[in-house]
Design a protein around this motif. Structure first.
Motif, PDB file in Angstrom:
ATOM      1  N   LEU A  71      35.149  -9.148 -18.332  1.00 19.68           N
ATOM      2  CA  LEU A  71      33.858  -9.983 -18.820  1.00 19.68           C
ATOM      3  C   LEU A  71      32.789 -10.076 -18.145  1.00 19.68           C
ATOM      4  N   ALA A  72      32.601  -9.545 -16.640  1.00 21.87           N
ATOM      5  CA  ALA A  72      31.361  -9.081 -16.110  1.00 21.87           C
ATOM      6  C   ALA A  72      30.871  -7.906 -16.963  1.00 21.87           C
ATOM      7  N   ALA A  73      31.787  -6.964 -17.175  1.00 23.59           N
ATOM      8  CA  ALA A  73      31.272  -5.727 -17.699  1.00 23.59           C
ATOM      9  C   ALA A  73      30.452  -6.029 -19.194  1.00 23.59           C
ATOM     10  N   GLN A  74      30.581  -7.004 -19.846  1.00 28.33           N
ATOM     11  CA  GLN A  74      29.913  -7.428 -21.060  1.00 28.33           C
ATOM     12  C   GLN A  74      28.238  -8.031 -20.646  1.00 28.33           C
ATOM     13  N   LEU A  75      28.277  -8.020 -19.470  1.00 27.95           N
ATOM     14  CA  LEU A  75      26.925  -8.385 -18.887  1.00 27.95           C
ATOM     15  C   LEU A  75      26.249  -7.092 -18.513  1.00 27.95           C
ATOM     16  N   SER A  76      25.794  -6.306 -19.711  1.00 26.19           N
ATOM     17  CA  SER A  76      25.289  -4.732 -19.716  1.00 26.19           C
ATOM     18  C   SER A  76      24.014  -4.953 -20.321  1.00 26.19           C
ATOM     19  N   VAL A  77      22.960  -3.976 -19.505  1.00 27.05           N
ATOM     20  CA  VAL A  77      21.878  -3.744 -20.048  1.00 27.05           C
ATOM     21  C   VAL A  77      21.660  -2.032 -20.172  1.00 27.05           C
ATOM     22  N   LEU A  90      42.494  -3.794 -10.806  1.00 31.55           N
ATOM     23  CA  LEU A  90      41.476  -2.786 -11.326  1.00 31.55           C
ATOM     24  C   LEU A  90      42.341  -1.609 -12.225  1.00 31.55           C
ATOM     25  N   ALA A  91      43.576  -1.601 -11.910  1.00 29.13           N
ATOM     26  CA  ALA A  91      44.409  -0.587 -12.400  1.00 29.13           C
ATOM     27  C   ALA A  91      44.789  -1.178 -13.927  1.00 29.13           C
ATOM     28  N   LEU A  92      45.049  -2.614 -13.894  1.00 30.68           N
ATOM     29  CA  LEU A  92      45.164  -3.199 -15.316  1.00 30.68           C
ATOM     30  C   LEU A  92      44.118  -3.051 -16.323  1.00 30.68           C
ATOM     31  N   TYR A  93      42.829  -3.175 -15.435  1.00 27.84           N
ATOM     32  CA  TYR A  93      41.657  -3.200 -16.196  1.00 27.84           C
ATOM     33  C   TYR A  93      41.429  -1.865 -16.875  1.00 27.84           C
ATOM     34  N   ALA A  94      41.663  -0.538 -16.000  1.00 28.10           N
ATOM     35  CA  ALA A  94      41.512   0.639 -16.472  1.00 28.10           C
ATOM     36  C   ALA A  94      42.433   1.022 -17.561  1.00 28.10           C
ATOM     37  N   VAL A  95      43.788   0.630 -17.372  1.00 25.03           N
ATOM     38  CA  VAL A  95      44.942   1.274 -18.306  1.00 25.03           C
ATOM     39  C   VAL A  95      44.604   0.217 -19.860  1.00 25.03           C
ATOM     40  N   ALA A  96      44.302  -1.179 -19.563  1.00 28.25           N
ATOM     41  CA  ALA A  96      44.074  -1.729 -20.852  1.00 28.25           C
ATOM     42  C   ALA A  96      42.922  -1.235 -21.526  1.00 28.25           C
ATOM     43  N   GLY A  97      41.927  -0.976 -21.023  1.00 30.67           N
ATOM     44  CA  GLY A  97      40.770  -0.413 -21.518  1.00 30.67           C
ATOM     45  C   GLY A  97      40.848   1.031 -22.142  1.00 30.67           C
ATOM     46  N   MET A  98      41.681   1.802 -21.634  1.00 32.17           N
ATOM     47  CA  MET A  98      42.145   3.087 -22.067  1.00 32.17           C
ATOM     48  C   MET A  98      43.038   2.816 -23.235  1.00 32.17           C
ATOM     49  N   ALA A  99      43.465   1.816 -23.360  1.00 30.55           N
ATOM     50  CA  ALA A  99      44.655   1.516 -24.498  1.00 30.55           C
ATOM     51  C   ALA A  99      43.935   1.064 -25.570  1.00 30.55           C
ATOM     52  N   GLY A 100      42.643   0.576 -25.576  1.00 34.35           N
ATOM     53  CA  GLY A 100      42.053   0.114 -26.635  1.00 34.35           C
ATOM     54  C   GLY A 100      41.301  -1.240 -26.311  1.00 34.35           C
ATOM     55  N   PRO A 105      38.683  -3.700 -25.665  1.00 29.09           N
ATOM     56  CA  PRO A 105      37.109  -3.415 -25.756  1.00 29.09           C
ATOM     57  C   PRO A 105      36.478  -4.172 -24.504  1.00 29.09           C
ATOM     58  N   TRP A 106      36.899  -3.759 -23.438  1.00 25.47           N
ATOM     59  CA  TRP A 106      36.303  -4.651 -22.348  1.00 25.47           C
ATOM     60  C   TRP A 106      35.595  -3.768 -21.122  1.00 25.47           C
ATOM     61  N   PHE A 107      35.284  -2.518 -21.409  1.00 28.76           N
ATOM     62  CA  PHE A 107      34.680  -1.791 -20.579  1.00 28.76           C
ATOM     63  C   PHE A 107      32.941  -2.118 -21.089  1.00 28.76           C
ATOM     64  N   ALA A 108      32.166  -1.746 -20.351  1.00 29.56           N
ATOM     65  CA  ALA A 108      30.627  -2.060 -20.419  1.00 29.56           C
ATOM     66  C   ALA A 108      30.321  -1.787 -22.133  1.00 29.56           C
ATOM     67  N   GLU A 109      29.552  -2.671 -22.501  1.00 29.43           N
ATOM     68  CA  GLU A 109      29.192  -2.833 -23.744  1.00 29.43           C
ATOM     69  C   GLU A 109      30.323  -2.835 -24.860  1.00 29.43           C
ATOM     70  N   PHE A 144      33.306   6.754 -17.745  1.00 31.27           N
ATOM     71  CA  PHE A 144      34.682   6.261 -17.413  1.00 31.27           C
ATOM     72  C   PHE A 144      34.994   6.802 -15.741  1.00 31.27           C
ATOM     73  N   GLY A 145      34.211   7.653 -15.404  1.00 28.65           N
ATOM     74  CA  GLY A 145      34.427   7.974 -13.824  1.00 28.65           C
ATOM     75  C   GLY A 145      34.128   6.817 -13.019  1.00 28.65           C
ATOM     76  N   TYR A 146      33.073   5.861 -13.676  1.00 27.41           N
ATOM     77  CA  TYR A 146      32.819   4.943 -12.674  1.00 27.41           C
ATOM     78  C   TYR A 146      33.898   3.826 -12.528  1.00 27.41           C
ATOM     79  N   VAL A 147      34.771   3.531 -13.758  1.00 25.22           N
ATOM     80  CA  VAL A 147      35.948   2.637 -13.854  1.00 25.22           C
ATOM     81  C   VAL A 147      36.941   3.272 -12.622  1.00 25.22           C
TER      82      VAL A 147
END
Length: 197
Positions: free
Chosen positions: A41-47, A79-89, A91-95, A105-108
């Motif tokens: 959710l916090a990743a969606q606060l992006s500029v 954070l592993a769940l965040y990364a794995v779920a984001g890699m699997a599709g 859409p909760w990484f930034a933007e 992705f290195g920041y993740v």
């Protein structure tokens, strides 16, 4: 008499904020899933940052808070769940992005390591005072950049200097503001809980 002393002892020795919730497997699962969701959710606060493929977002702040509040093991799992779920599709990484092919992705990956380190430090009381919290947040941010900036250089073909200019320098003021917020919130939470105990 011994029941009054027990909460104060629990607040001092090897405890993170999440440990103050009664222990159970359901608690740990909820905290891990909640930590991943909070980061998403916090990743969606992006500029967007002009000239950089990396936006300013709330995900680094959330990752450091998750690690500090949950401790190293649960912070790593969140954070592993965040990364794995984001890699699997998911859409909760930034933007609202996903996958692992993006230059940021290195920041993740850095957040995964940083959450583990700050969680370990929090277990040693590094989130109990303003100065220790500042040091903990600064170290966590440095870890994120230590992984994210070289990854950005490799993923985009930038020189290391260009990657620093695009993936580190524009974010320093925002990181200082996030650290200031954490410096106020975390020690205040411990002070409040210590009084209640």
């Amino acid at each position: 008499m011994s029941t009054a002393a027990a909460p104060a002892r629990t607040l001092r020795a090897g405890t993170v904020l999440a440990d103050l919730i009664p222990s159970s497997r359901a608690r740990d699962i909820t905290l891990v899933v909640g930590g991943a969701a909070l980061t998403g959710l916090a990743a969606q606060l992006s500029v967007p940052v002009p000239g950089s493929p990396v936006p300013v977002s709330g995900q680094t702040f959330a990752a450091l808070l998750v690690g500090t509040a949950l401790g190293a093991r649960r912070g790593f799992l969140a954070l592993a769940l965040y990364a794995v779920a984001g890699m699997a599709g998911v859409p909760w990484f930034a933007e609202a992005s996903s996958g692992y092919g993006m230059p940021s992705f290195g920041y993740v990956l850095g957040m995964l390591l940083a959450a583990t380190v700050v969680g370990s430090l929090a277990r040693r009381g590094a989130d109990r005072s303003v100065l220790r919290t500042a040091g903990t947040m600064a170290l966590g941010s440095a870890i994120i950049y230590a992984v994210g900036v070289p990854y950005l250089a490799l993923a985009t073909g930038m020189t290391f200097g260009q990657a620093v200019a695009a993936g580190l320098t524009p974010f320093l003021i925002g990181d200082a503001l996030k650290a200031a917020l954490a410096m106020g919130a975390l020690p205040a939470a411990w002070k409040f809980l210590g009084r209640k105990g």
